[in-house]
Design an enzyme around this catalytic site. Structure first.
Site, PDB file in Angstrom:
ATOM      1  N   HIS A 311       0.860  -1.185   0.000  1.00  0.00           N
ATOM      2  CA  HIS A 311       0.000   0.000   0.000  1.00  0.00           C
ATOM      3  C   HIS A 311       0.896   1.234   0.000  1.00  0.00           C
ATOM      4  CE1 HIS A 311      -3.155   2.818   1.197  1.00  0.00           C
ATOM      5  NE2 HIS A 311      -4.000   1.895   0.831  1.00  0.00           N
ATOM      6  N   ASP A 369      -8.058  -5.264   0.184  1.00  0.00           N
ATOM      7  CA  ASP A 369      -8.527  -6.088  -0.938  1.00  0.00           C
ATOM      8  C   ASP A 369      -8.187  -7.558  -0.782  1.00  0.00           C
ATOM      9  OD1 ASP A 369      -7.741  -3.237  -2.613  1.00  0.00           O
ATOM     10  OD2 ASP A 369      -9.723  -4.143  -2.805  1.00  0.00           O
TER      11      ASP A 369
HETATM   12  C1  SDX Z   1      -6.324   0.160  -2.682  1.00  0.00           C
HETATM   13  O1  SDX Z   1      -4.525   4.675  -1.843  1.00  0.00           O
HETATM   14  C2  SDX Z   1      -5.433   4.045  -1.231  1.00  0.00           C
HETATM   15  O2  SDX Z   1      -5.828   4.424  -0.141  1.00  0.00           O
HETATM   16  C3  SDX Z   1      -6.018   2.862  -1.975  1.00  0.00           C
HETATM   17  C4  SDX Z   1      -7.015   2.018  -1.191  1.00  0.00           C
HETATM   18  C5  SDX Z   1      -8.291   2.775  -0.906  1.00  0.00           C
HETATM   19  O3  SDX Z   1      -9.010   2.375   0.024  1.00  0.00           O
HETATM   20  O4  SDX Z   1      -8.619   3.708  -1.696  1.00  0.00           O
HETATM   21  O5  SDX Z   1      -6.455   1.571   0.035  1.00  0.00           O
HETATM   22  C6  SDX Z   1      -7.449   0.796  -1.989  1.00  0.00           C
HETATM   23  O6  SDX Z   1      -6.070   0.518  -3.795  1.00  0.00           O
HETATM   24  C7  SDX Z   1      -5.490  -0.866  -1.965  1.00  0.00           C
HETATM   25  C8  SDX Z   1      -4.267  -1.348  -2.839  1.00  0.00           C
HETATM   26  C9  SDX Z   1      -4.806  -2.447  -3.746  1.00  0.00           C
HETATM   27  N1  SDX Z   1      -3.778  -2.820  -4.757  1.00  0.00           N
HETATM   28  C10 SDX Z   1      -3.165  -3.996  -4.694  1.00  0.00           C
HETATM   29  O7  SDX Z   1      -3.320  -4.826  -3.798  1.00  0.00           O
HETATM   30  C11 SDX Z   1      -2.263  -4.268  -5.895  1.00  0.00           C
HETATM   31  C12 SDX Z   1      -0.909  -4.801  -5.394  1.00  0.00           C
HETATM   32  N2  SDX Z   1      -0.205  -3.725  -4.675  1.00  0.00           N
HETATM   33  C13 SDX Z   1       0.775  -2.968  -5.435  1.00  0.00           C
HETATM   34  O8  SDX Z   1       0.401  -2.735  -6.765  1.00  0.00           O
HETATM   35  C14 SDX Z   1       1.270  -1.753  -4.660  1.00  0.00           C
HETATM   36  O9  SDX Z   1       1.493  -2.149  -3.372  1.00  0.00           O
HETATM   37  C15 SDX Z   1       0.462  -0.468  -4.631  1.00  0.00           C
HETATM   38  C16 SDX Z   1       0.049  -0.025  -6.000  1.00  0.00           C
HETATM   39  C17 SDX Z   1      -0.763  -0.650  -3.796  1.00  0.00           C
HETATM   40  C18 SDX Z   1       1.340   0.587  -4.028  1.00  0.00           C
HETATM   41  O10 SDX Z   1       2.408   0.778  -4.930  1.00  0.00           O
HETATM   42  P1  SDX Z   1       3.632   1.686  -4.524  1.00  0.00           P
HETATM   43  O11 SDX Z   1       3.150   3.013  -4.078  1.00  0.00           O
HETATM   44  O12 SDX Z   1       4.656   1.618  -5.619  1.00  0.00           O
HETATM   45  O13 SDX Z   1       4.200   0.887  -3.246  1.00  0.00           O
HETATM   46  P2  SDX Z   1       5.503   1.194  -2.501  1.00  0.00           P
HETATM   47  O14 SDX Z   1       6.148   2.445  -3.011  1.00  0.00           O
HETATM   48  O15 SDX Z   1       5.208   1.098  -1.049  1.00  0.00           O
HETATM   49  O16 SDX Z   1       6.418  -0.060  -2.936  1.00  0.00           O
HETATM   50  C19 SDX Z   1       7.596  -0.272  -2.213  1.00  0.00           C
HETATM   51  C20 SDX Z   1       8.306  -1.391  -2.925  1.00  0.00           C
HETATM   52  C21 SDX Z   1       8.461  -1.163  -4.432  1.00  0.00           C
HETATM   53  O17 SDX Z   1       9.683  -1.790  -4.809  1.00  0.00           O
HETATM   54  P3  SDX Z   1      10.999  -0.848  -5.059  1.00  0.00           P
HETATM   55  O18 SDX Z   1      10.596   0.198  -6.073  1.00  0.00           O
HETATM   56  O19 SDX Z   1      11.306  -0.250  -3.709  1.00  0.00           O
HETATM   57  O20 SDX Z   1      12.015  -1.815  -5.571  1.00  0.00           O
HETATM   58  O21 SDX Z   1       7.557  -2.621  -2.812  1.00  0.00           O
HETATM   59  C22 SDX Z   1       7.246  -3.113  -4.099  1.00  0.00           C
HETATM   60  C23 SDX Z   1       7.343  -1.939  -5.053  1.00  0.00           C
HETATM   61  O22 SDX Z   1       7.677  -2.396  -6.347  1.00  0.00           O
HETATM   62  N3  SDX Z   1       5.869  -3.619  -4.017  1.00  0.00           N
HETATM   63  C24 SDX Z   1       5.505  -4.865  -4.270  1.00  0.00           C
HETATM   64  C25 SDX Z   1       4.127  -4.909  -4.034  1.00  0.00           C
HETATM   65  N4  SDX Z   1       3.691  -3.696  -3.667  1.00  0.00           N
HETATM   66  C26 SDX Z   1       4.780  -2.897  -3.664  1.00  0.00           C
HETATM   67  N5  SDX Z   1       6.216  -5.958  -4.655  1.00  0.00           N
HETATM   68  C27 SDX Z   1       5.492  -7.094  -4.837  1.00  0.00           C
HETATM   69  N6  SDX Z   1       4.153  -7.223  -4.622  1.00  0.00           N
HETATM   70  C28 SDX Z   1       3.448  -6.149  -4.223  1.00  0.00           C
HETATM   71  N7  SDX Z   1       2.114  -6.260  -4.034  1.00  0.00           N
END
Ligand code: SDX
Length: 435
Positions: A311, A369
């Site tokens: 997140h 989710d």
């Molecule tokens: C919702 O914003 C909100 O409030 C949204 C929400 C709401 O109520 O409105 O809470 C609802 O959208 C929940 C999120 C649902 N999405 C997912 O479950 C999809 C899977 N999650 C990822 O796509 C991701 O975690 C995001 C999109 C949710 C967040 O992406 P970010 O902002 O890039 O996350 P981050 O910066 O904290 O990531 C840190 C690291 C990154 O790697 P590096 O760039 O540091 O190498 O962690 C990695 C990311 O690539 N990472 C993951 C990951 N989520 C982040 N790696 C593997 N699997 C994952 N799920």
């Protein structure tokens, strides 16, 4: 108004030696902000923050998130307390008006909403223009946008009364439209709302009833629906809420703004994740394959993300995920599905992921989710309806945030700038001189 912390000023010194003072503003809780509104005017430079990881886009009193501590408050109340003790319209009232309703206000609000649940009958013909296999989110987006073609008497955003009527209409009609989209996709007749049912009961009734027999509403499922809707109602300045605010900042009518929010929520990185979690669990299939998928999620070269994990804000357990997990337990238990393989697989996937050093280091926890899809599937919703349900709930948050934006005296049309890295100016070349 944001408190300007005794005129505390941040110092900014640019590489050319120019030094600026920028006010630091404090809220009631949470991080301070550096007010950069004067930056371009005084220094000719922009801030740069694609994805807005360090940017506050507005001042708000509705929802507060502490991502490090895993805390979510709506108007100061913890989400866990609201999910346990309230029904959905109580929370809707809280988000819209700022206080929990007293019994009389609660009854009055529920009465008002229930009297707006029907659609103009002409709208039913709009559905017939869609293919039967159209995704329900596509239909929801189209029909909600079309509401502004039917309810002109509540599109003048400068009129507080019309804003309130449009808000009530959106909250009341979104479940009706959502369930009509589902019924249309399975070739069953639309089920009209009933005023003797509460918001969650009506939603289940319109989803699953058929004219041929009485639909008996399960108290456990109705209670679970209230909780699921509450957990998804609002979440600060997430992508879809920011979309609604930006669309609304131009003066667009609330129906068009909510349609834009629906479009943004549909993305798999946002509200589409609950549907993607189920697809991922089906693809994993068995606990023995969990490790290979964790390895893929760890691999920077692999675009695969573990759906339902991670997140932008929460770097701790999403408090909604805990409530969602216990709701999944209750629903599966009530339905005799506690040994549901998908649920067991999800629990095992969560256990392994939370022990994995990549997920620990990146602070990736289950989000709202991760368990919602399993719960909704157990209740009988097809995966294509999961994000629709998220949109039904989030409409309350979008409407509350939209009203707050319109009423904010500091509100202006949202118009970000950019870092331009394209071609500098060059002389035009007529087509005969090209090539
Ligand atoms: C919702 O914003 C909100 O409030 C949204 C929400 C709401 O109520 O409105 O809470 C609802 O959208 C929940 C999120 C649902 N999405 C997912 O479950 C999809 C899977 N999650 C990822 O796509 C991701 O975690 C995001 C999109 C949710 C967040 O992406 P970010 O902002 O890039 O996350 P981050 O910066 O904290 O990531 C840190 C690291 C990154 O790697 P590096 O760039 O540091 O190498 O962690 C990695 C990311 O690539 N990472 C993951 C990951 N989520 C982040 N790696 C593997 N699997 C994952 N799920």
């Amino acid at each position: 108004m944001a408190m300007d912390a005794e005129r505390q000023m941040a110092q900014l010194t640019l590489s050319d030696g120019r030094s600026l003072q920028l006010p630091e503003l404090s809220g009631t809780i949470g991080p301070d902000v550096v007010d950069v509104r004067s930056l371009y005017g005084s220094a000719g430079v922009f801030t740069y923050d694609p994805g807005y990881t360090s940017t506050g886009s507005c001042e708000s009193k509705i929802t507060f998130i502490d991502g490090e501590a895993g805390i979510l408050l709506h108007r100061g109340y913890r989400i866990e307390d609201l999910a346990q003790h309230c029904d959905f319209l109580e929370v809707a009232y809280l988000l819209l008006r700022g206080e929990l309703p007293d019994p009389a206000s609660n009854e009055d609000f529920a009465y008002t909403i229930s009297r707006h649940t029907m659609l103009h009958e002409q709208l039913t013909y709009l559905f017939r223009g869609f293919r039967r296999d159209a995704h329900a989110m596509a239909i929801l987006c189209g029909v909600v946008g079309a509401l502004s073609a039917f309810y002109h008497d509540s599109t003048d955003i400068t009129d507080p009364h019309q804003r309130m009527v449009a808000s009530h209409r959106l909250i009341a009609k979104i479940p009706t439209i959502a369930t009509m989209a589902y019924k249309y996709s399975i070739g069953q007749p639309f089920i009209y709302p009933r005023n003797d049912l509460d918001y969650a009961e009506n939603f289940l009734h319109m989803m699953f009833a058929v004219p041929a027999e009485e639909y008996v509403i399960s108290d456990v499922l109705a209670r679970a629906m209230h909780r699921i809707l509450i957990l998804h109602a609002d979440h600060e300045q997430n992508a879809s809420t920011s979309t609604v605010r930006l669309a609304g900042s131009s003066g667009a009518n609330p129906f068009a703004c909510v349609a834009a929010g629906i479009a943004s929520l549909w993305g798999p990185a946002h509200g589409g994740a609950n549907e993607a979690v189920i697809s991922m669990l089906q693809e994993i299939g068995d606990v023995s394959r969990v490790k290979s998928f964790i390895d893929r999620a760890r691999d920077p070269a692999d675009p695969f993300r573990l759906m339902g994990f991670g997140h932008r804000v929460y770097k701790n357990y999403d408090p909604r995920a805990r409530v969602m997990q216990s709701t999944a337990h209750e629903v599966l238990g009530a339905l005799g599905k506690e040994n549901e393989p998908m649920f067991r697989l999800a629990r095992e996937l969560e256990r392994i992921a939370l022990e994995d050093d990549y997920f620990v280091e990146k602070k990736l926890y289950p989000n709202v989710d991760f368990y919602s899809g399993i719960t909704l599937q157990a209740i009988g919703f097809p995966p294509s309806l999961f994000t629709v349900l998220f949109a039904v709930a989030r409409t309350v948050g979008w409407v509350a945030q939209w009203n707050e934006m319109i009423e904010d005296p500091a509100q202006r049309i949202g118009r970000p700038r950019q870092l331009y890295t394209g071609v500098p100016e060059r002389p035009f070349v007529p087509i005969e001189d090209r090539g």
